[in-house]
Design a protein around this motif. Structure first.
Motif, mmCIF file in Angstrom:
data_model
loop_
_atom_site.group_PDB
_atom_site.id
_atom_site.type_symbol
_atom_site.label_atom_id
_atom_site.label_comp_id
_atom_site.label_asym_id
_atom_site.label_seq_id
_atom_site.Cartn_x
_atom_site.Cartn_y
_atom_site.Cartn_z
ATOM 1 N N THR A 8 11.175 -23.426 -96.684
ATOM 2 C CA THR A 8 10.798 -24.871 -96.266
ATOM 3 C C THR A 8 10.926 -25.172 -94.830
ATOM 4 O O THR A 8 11.249 -24.243 -94.172
ATOM 5 N N ALA A 9 10.436 -26.351 -94.471
ATOM 6 C CA ALA A 9 10.228 -26.444 -93.014
ATOM 7 C C ALA A 9 11.568 -26.675 -92.548
ATOM 8 O O ALA A 9 12.459 -27.458 -93.054
ATOM 9 N N TYR A 10 12.041 -26.103 -91.510
ATOM 10 C CA TYR A 10 13.290 -26.195 -90.917
ATOM 11 C C TYR A 10 13.168 -25.965 -89.212
ATOM 12 O O TYR A 10 12.519 -24.973 -88.914
ATOM 13 N N TYR A 11 13.775 -26.701 -88.643
ATOM 14 C CA TYR A 11 13.908 -26.793 -87.092
ATOM 15 C C TYR A 11 15.283 -26.594 -86.899
ATOM 16 O O TYR A 11 16.154 -27.445 -86.801
ATOM 17 N N TYR A 12 15.830 -25.298 -86.444
ATOM 18 C CA TYR A 12 17.296 -24.875 -86.124
ATOM 19 C C TYR A 12 17.821 -25.321 -84.927
ATOM 20 O O TYR A 12 18.918 -25.887 -85.023
ATOM 21 N N TYR A 13 16.914 -25.551 -84.055
ATOM 22 C CA TYR A 13 17.295 -26.113 -82.530
ATOM 23 C C TYR A 13 18.767 -25.961 -82.239
ATOM 24 O O TYR A 13 19.857 -26.406 -82.638
ATOM 25 N N ASN A 14 18.990 -25.080 -81.258
ATOM 26 C CA ASN A 14 20.373 -24.767 -80.746
ATOM 27 C C ASN A 14 21.149 -23.947 -81.324
ATOM 28 O O ASN A 14 22.283 -23.646 -80.965
ATOM 29 N N TYR A 15 20.748 -23.451 -82.662
ATOM 30 C CA TYR A 15 21.686 -22.562 -83.446
ATOM 31 C C TYR A 15 21.026 -21.221 -83.723
ATOM 32 O O TYR A 15 19.953 -21.201 -84.517
ATOM 33 N N ASP A 16 21.300 -20.133 -82.838
ATOM 34 C CA ASP A 16 20.462 -18.664 -83.186
ATOM 35 C C ASP A 16 21.284 -18.061 -84.263
ATOM 36 O O ASP A 16 20.566 -17.144 -84.741
ATOM 37 N N GLN A 17 22.535 -18.447 -84.769
ATOM 38 C CA GLN A 17 23.276 -17.817 -85.726
ATOM 39 C C GLN A 17 23.558 -19.117 -86.840
ATOM 40 O O GLN A 17 23.830 -20.213 -86.465
ATOM 41 N N ASP A 18 24.116 -18.625 -87.840
ATOM 42 C CA ASP A 18 24.612 -19.308 -88.766
ATOM 43 C C ASP A 18 25.931 -20.194 -88.560
ATOM 44 O O ASP A 18 26.841 -19.657 -88.067
ATOM 45 N N PRO A 19 25.873 -21.684 -88.166
ATOM 46 C CA PRO A 19 27.274 -22.443 -87.890
ATOM 47 C C PRO A 19 28.414 -22.190 -89.262
ATOM 48 O O PRO A 19 28.053 -22.118 -90.277
ATOM 49 N N ILE A 20 29.708 -22.202 -88.548
ATOM 50 C CA ILE A 20 30.712 -22.034 -89.559
ATOM 51 C C ILE A 20 31.799 -23.153 -89.231
ATOM 52 O O ILE A 20 32.010 -23.504 -88.014
ATOM 53 N N LEU A 21 32.468 -23.719 -90.322
ATOM 54 C CA LEU A 21 33.558 -24.653 -90.142
ATOM 55 C C LEU A 21 34.660 -24.241 -90.978
ATOM 56 O O LEU A 21 34.358 -23.614 -92.006
ATOM 57 N N ARG A 22 35.830 -24.272 -90.311
ATOM 58 C CA ARG A 22 37.197 -24.275 -91.145
ATOM 59 C C ARG A 22 37.255 -25.071 -92.307
ATOM 60 O O ARG A 22 36.956 -26.344 -92.036
ATOM 61 N N TRP A 23 38.050 -24.564 -93.274
ATOM 62 C CA TRP A 23 38.130 -25.483 -94.567
ATOM 63 C C TRP A 23 39.005 -26.539 -94.126
ATOM 64 O O TRP A 23 38.705 -27.888 -94.590
#
Length: 650
Positions: free
Chosen positions: A368-383
């Motif tokens: 799909t069309a996606y503009y990731y902007y400022n994130y070169d890797q996948d972002p992670i968040l603690r539970w």
């Protein structure tokens, strides 16, 4: 005295004969007054400091509206002059001078305009209260109905009307003074005439109009300014060539296809239609241009409104949000200010981490069309941080899933991510994909909770991961006022953004500020666009209706004759309805074919995830066309009801 009485009598008759025109002028005065009320309203300007530009925008829009309504009044008065030319010529025959007849015509139209202005000011007062209520609602303020006359707004409306009517009446007065009796008596017989005489030229121009229409629409869809200007020129040429060739080509078509001519009621329907179009082909082209501008204006307003609300909905899910990126991620300046000035019910200070490779991002980009902007890797968040964010935003709690990671994403990414089945390895921990959540979670800017999506993992799985940025989210006791938002923004500039190290960056967002921005942008851009759209639609529809209702006597004679020849009432009603539908559909079909793809293309222009729900491209096209045809249908219904009642023999 005699001229004054005659003017008053004719003014009453004129208002009744051209009721649709009179009502439209009343509505025009109401629209002008209501928006002029916004120009001079101090309480409206005090809603926000950015509303100071509203008066200038309204005045600029009003200038365009005055020009549009000026054309309507000028056209209607000229049309009335042509219809009443024999009557005016008779006045000269019985002894009145051209100057007296010109004064008579001037006075009676001035009386009609004055009555419309007076009624329009009353209507405008009500419309202004509606606009005022909408603005107060958008800013979250209580509204109290106060009906009062704004003298500056009324004065400006009077000035606009004076410019419109005096200009139009001056032209007609000058024309009457110069016309001879013969010219007046036979002025009604003067028509536009058939522009293109030769059949080959008609066919050539009709083909050219279709080619220009397609080319113009394609160029208009491009995002190049020059191509758009050329495309607009092509569309204007296409509309004029289409209506001129169509008006003169209908008789030629039936001459070459005599079998079709006598099929059913074709002869009656298309002969009458061709006669009508042959006298107003240029007017039809202008009306079609106006309808095109109307649909484009309404669509653009809805797209802008969708952009404002879509971006705000994503950014305003927390009462207060602060994101800090770079080497200096110390949130102490913010925390100290918040502790001293902003009462907080619940808050969380946390960090957004990064994986070592962008596996999910690459998967999304391939589907799909996606503009990731400022994130070169996948972002992670603690539970634990994710659970706190859901609670602060007011969402229901999410259940943890052992040995799985959750995905929280914007709605446009939900479908591809539900099909994602790849595990991720974080140190010694391997997690399989779990549930997908799609509530708003501030995921549309660089120091947010991911760009469009974020992976939620157990707390222990983030050990050793790189930190992308720190963030703070809070639920406040009351909305954060503008002064405190400005103070927080100043901290961002002083403490983070203006340091020597350019990688440091801070961003502040509050729900109250986002809501205010939407209200301001809607007032400054969307309101004026719909103001223009209503004016354009009413003007074009009124001219069409005046032209149609002016043929009442001729239609009545025609159908009386057809009744004597044996045509049944049902057949006559069907013929009138078919002819009526074609007449009103012709100037509306090209604008729909031009406007629908343009609006659809424009609605796809913003970044993914903004135009969703009621603001999705398809819905905006339907709403734009629905608003246009709703107003148009009112005029059509009025005209058809009047014609059917007065034309068909009972």
């Amino acid at each position: 005295m005699m001229l004054s009485k005659l003017s008053l009598r004719n003014a009453k008759r004129q208002a009744s004969d051209y009721l649709v025109y009179f009502v439209t002028v009343v509505m025009a005065a109401g629209l002008l007054y209501s928006f002029n009320g916004l120009v001079f309203s101090r309480e409206v300007r005090e809603l926000s400091e950015k509303m100071d530009t509203l008066p200038m925008i309204i005045v600029l829009a009003s200038i365009v509206v005055v020009c549009v309504f000026g054309w309507l009044v000028s056209y209607a008065i000229g049309f009335m002059l042509s219809r009443r030319s024999r009557e005016l010529g008779t006045y000269i025959l019985i002894g009145l001078t051209n100057r007296q007849v010109a004064r008579l015509f001037f006075l009676e139209n001035l009386l009609v305009g004055g009555a419309a202005l007076a009624l329009g000011l009353v209507l405008g007062g009500l419309l202004y209260q509606i606009l005022r209520a909408l603005l107060f609602s958008m800013f979250g303020l209580p509204y109290h109905f106060v009906l009062a006359l704004s003298l500056p707004a009324a004065g400006l409306t009077l000035f606009y009307f004076a410019v419109i009517y005096l200009h139009a009446l001056r032209k007609s007065r000058k024309r009457i003074r110069k016309m001879k009796i013969y010219d007046l008596i036979y002025f009604e017989k003067q028509n536009e005439g058939i522009v293109i005489q030769k059949g080959r030229n008609r066919r050539w121009m009709f083909t050219v109009s279709l080619v220009l229409g397609v080319a113009g629409t394609v160029l208009l869809l491009s995002r190049e300014l020059m191509a758009g200007i050329i495309g607009a020129g092509c569309l204007i040429a296409a509309l004029f060539s289409f209506f001129l060739s169509f008006a003169s080509g209908v008789p030629a078509y039936f001459d070459n296809h005599p079998a079709h001519k006598y099929q059913g009621q074709n002869l009656l329907i298309f002969r009458t239609l061709a006669a009508k179009l042959s006298t107003m082909g240029i007017v039809m082209a202008i009306i079609s241009m106006i309808f095109t501008a109307t649909i484009l204006t309404e669509g653009s307003g809805l797209v802008m409104n969708g952009i404002f609300r879509g971006r705000s909905a994503e950014n305003a899910c927390f009462d207060l949000y602060v994101g800090i990126k770079g080497e200096n991620q110390n949130p102490s300046p913010y925390l100290h200010y918040i502790a001293e000035h902003i009462p907080v019910e619940q808050s969380v200070l946390y960090q957004v981490y990064l994986t070592d490779r962008p596996a999910v991002r690459d998967y999304i980009e391939s589907r799909t069309a996606y503009y990731y902007y400022n994130y070169d890797q996948d972002p992670i968040l603690r539970w634990s941080d994710y659970a706190a964010l859901r609670s602060i935003a007011g969402y229901s709690s999410a259940e943890p899933e052992p040995s799985r990671y959750l995905i929280h994403c914007m709605t446009y990414l939900e479908e591809p991510l539900r099909n994602y089945d790849q595990p991720i390895a974080l140190g010694n921990i391997t997690l399989s994909p779990g549930s997908v959540y799609t509530e708003h979670l501030s995921q549309s800017f660089g120091v947010a909770n991911g760009r469009g999506y974020i992976l939620v993992v157990p707390d222990e799985a983030v050990d050793g991961l790189a930190v992308h940025h720190s963030a703070y989210a809070a639920k406040t006791v009351q909305p954060v006022p503008a002064a405190q938002y400005d103070a927080l923004a100043d901290i961002a500039v002083a403490e983070y953004n203006m340091q020597e190290n350019p990688v440091n960056y801070a961003f502040v967002s509050t729900k109250a500020n986002e809501d205010t921005q939407v209200a301001v942008q809607t007032a400054l851009l969307v309101f004026p666009l719909f103001y223009l759209a209503f004016a354009l639609t009413m003007t074009a529809a009124t001219i069409l209706t005046i032209q149609q209702l002016s043929e009442t006597d001729r239609y009545r004679q025609q159908f009386v004759l057809l009744r004597k020849l044996g045509m049944a009432q049902r057949e006559m009603a069907r013929a009138l309805g078919c002819q009526f539908a074609i007449y009103y559909a012709m100037p509306a079909v090209p604008p729909v074919l031009i406007g629908a793809p343009f609006i659809l293309h424009l609605a796809h222009a913003p970044e993914p995830g903004v135009m969703v729900g009621m603001s999705s491209p398809g819905v905006i096209v339907v709403i734009s066309l629905g608003i246009f045809f709703l107003i148009y249908a009112i005029y059509i219904l009025l005209a058809y009801t009047s014609l059917k009642w007065n034309v068909l023999p009972q």
